[in-house]
Design an enzyme around this catalytic site. Sequence first.
Site, short mmCIF file in Angstrom:
data_model
loop_
_atom_site.label_atom_id
_atom_site.label_comp_id
_atom_site.label_asym_id
_atom_site.label_seq_id
_atom_site.Cartn_x
_atom_site.Cartn_y
_atom_site.Cartn_z
NE ARG A 57 -6.30 0.68 10.34
CZ ARG A 57 -4.91 1.16 9.77
NH1 ARG A 57 -4.16 0.26 9.21
NH2 ARG A 57 -4.69 2.41 9.45
CD GLU A 106 -2.00 -1.83 2.55
OE1 GLU A 106 -3.11 -1.96 2.79
OE2 GLU A 106 -0.95 -2.15 2.80
CG HIS A 147 -4.60 -9.29 12.63
ND1 HIS A 147 -4.32 -9.89 11.48
CD2 HIS A 147 -5.48 -8.26 12.31
CE1 HIS A 147 -5.12 -9.53 10.38
NE2 HIS A 147 -5.84 -8.27 10.92
CG ASP A 199 -7.06 -4.92 7.63
OD1 ASP A 199 -6.82 -4.85 6.17
OD2 ASP A 199 -6.73 -3.73 8.24
CG ASP A 244 -1.98 -2.92 6.07
OD1 ASP A 244 -0.71 -3.16 5.64
OD2 ASP A 244 -2.19 -1.62 6.32
CD GLU A 285 -10.94 -0.52 4.36
OE1 GLU A 285 -11.17 0.40 3.31
OE2 GLU A 285 -11.66 -1.18 4.96
CE1 TYR A 300 -2.32 -3.53 9.18
CE2 TYR A 300 -4.13 -4.77 10.34
CZ TYR A 300 -3.61 -3.99 9.43
OH TYR A 300 -4.50 -3.16 8.46
#
Length: 761
Positions: A312, A9, A356, A84, A82, A86, A310
Amino acid sequence: MVQRLVIVESPSKARTLARFLDNSYTIRASMGHIRDLPKSTLGVDVEAGFKPQYEVIKGKEKQIRELRELAKQSDEVLLAADPDREGEAIAWHLAEALKLRNPERIVFHEVTRPAVEEALAHPRQINRSLVFAQEARRVIDRLVGYRLSPLLWKKVRTGLSAGRVQSVAVRLVCEREAEIEAFQAEESWTIDLQAQDGDGKSVVARLVGRVEKGETSKLELHTEGEVEQVFTALGADADGVLPPVPTYRVTRVERSEVSRSAAQPYTTSTMQQDASTRLRFSPKRTMMIAQELYEGVDIGAGGQVGLITYMRTDSTRISDLARDDTRRFIEASYGEEYVRKGSAKGKASPLAQDAHEAIRPTDVTRTPESVASFLSGPQQRLYDLVWRRFVASQMAPAKFARTVVTVAGNNHEFRATGTVPVFDGFNRVWKREEEKEEQDESGTVQLPALVEGQELVPLQLSAEQHFTQPPPRYTEASLIKDLEERGIGRPSTYAPTIDTIEARGYVRSEERRLYPTEVGKTVDSVLRQHFPDIVDIDFTAALEKKLDALEEGEQKYEVLVADWYGPFQKTVEKAEAGMERVRIPARDTGETCPLCGEGTLVMREGRYGPFTGCSRYPECKYIKGKEGSGEQVGENCPDCGKPLITRQGKRGPFIGCSGYPACRYVRAAAGQERQTVEPTPTGENCPDCGKPLVERPGRFGPFVACSGYPKCRYRPPKVGAADKSSPASATGKTAGTTRKKAATRPTAKKPARKLPSKSGG
């Protein structure tokens, strides 16, 4: 050699990966999402199973062309967004936009060499269930916004918006404010006994009960009169001084050892809360800094590497490898006795996705001190917080020796508690002197060595008045905590939600406390009345669980959205038919308007935020704090006699009549008067009327005109104008303005002239 394209990203993450991968890998960044729903239209085909209509985000076209060209030149394309929902959605959009046939997905929870190598060894396909979960959330939020926002514009005020999570957050703030406004304080009193043992050592014990017929009953004091009765019963004078008669005796001494364990490693929510409380970071800032630490920082000889996992996550779980490495580090650094015994694995809450690990340092041996010189101030402070929290979670509990002493005298019972640290345990790493709560809990309150039956010499009684306190207003941290506990939103949504409700003007932050604005209260009231499901806490939490089920493949996208949209559509139609116009109420400040002296100042919500103005608007247009908003100048209008006031115009402040628009008297404000310049005679006379020609200053520079203006409006042609006497006419040139007018003026067509024939001579 096989050529592989890895797409992440951000450029920072790409630079970190470049440190681990050889020349067979080309690493590029997509710069976040590349496709999204359109901004100007709904972008959801409701009739076709709620199919989203994605388009390339403006400005990303060049990025897509470059990535598409690189993909054609590569043997494999690895999508490394990432780990997740998203990130999975970003990977899917990349595959669609780049028209990839067999894209592979790799995920890693920390940007380190071992984690990246492990991910490369086990690529997988894009998880469409994760994509559907993100898509369903996006579509539902779009439907809510696009159906409710126009209704709020029409019935309340333009510029408003509603959202599935943000509206619940506003409701919580409004409910808390209502509790505070309705709260009624209750009075209470406490009485402390100051005494001495035989060696003169001080003992302070608090009154807890009254002894009657050999039984002790709890004693609560609510008025000053009740306190005076106790003073009298104990033989104290008006100042609380007791007679030095040893009638007070230690009746019980209880000694025990208590321990306190460290908190679990950080989740997104707890990290945001601690960063807000300890570091004064907003949730948005916390996540920006955490993203930098996750994606990678150059630490000198170690190169660019991710410092934390990570960021989140809603889980406190950690890997066995990380736990074992940390315990070895603790034993080597502090001693074996500081290593936590037994399992220290974090447990996820019932509402957590647990996808996670908890947030932790990627290498526990990188202490905050060892990397401080490579980090910015905010990065260093947040990394220090994450590192210490994680290491402390794997350390032994802190232990305290606790002594509880009961003292009886004159049919009343008192109690004193002393706490002495025995073993600092995790406080060796986590101790923070500035935190009062932890000081009170683990601080030293030492009592003298007392034994049962020992007599004490009473000295004095002291009474203190207390009042119950209303529930505290939310801070950004406590609101996030409440949202998480209620199952509203997910780790990636907390910071954007807080940012949105503040940016929309629904809440305001004062001294780090959140207050609902009148706009926020009004919108919340409207939504509760007409759209109860949108702001219903249980309903919103239940929808989050359905999205989790969709992620796990236990739910279908179309079914989930359709089940939600049916009742929602009926509610919208009902509201559109029956909802009346709602006015945002003004709040009276209790001040008198300094301009008209008749109205009061009220706080209103305007298009650009709250402002304070006169309640007699539009008769009085005073606005507090606005330059030139109507302050009186101490003079009356020469035309009508009303007070003159300062006003603000397009060209600066001026003085005008407060009776405007009935009276239009104006004059220049002090310092704004125009400089009067006398016209200069040119020595020539006007050819039309014979009066002298003069040179005057003009808006575009000096010009020559007749002194008889305005009766005579003669002005000589400018130099370069198309007249016979002008040298310019000889060259066929005209002034720019003259040429422009001539070019645009229509001309009459002349009849064609016949040329004479040669024969006709």
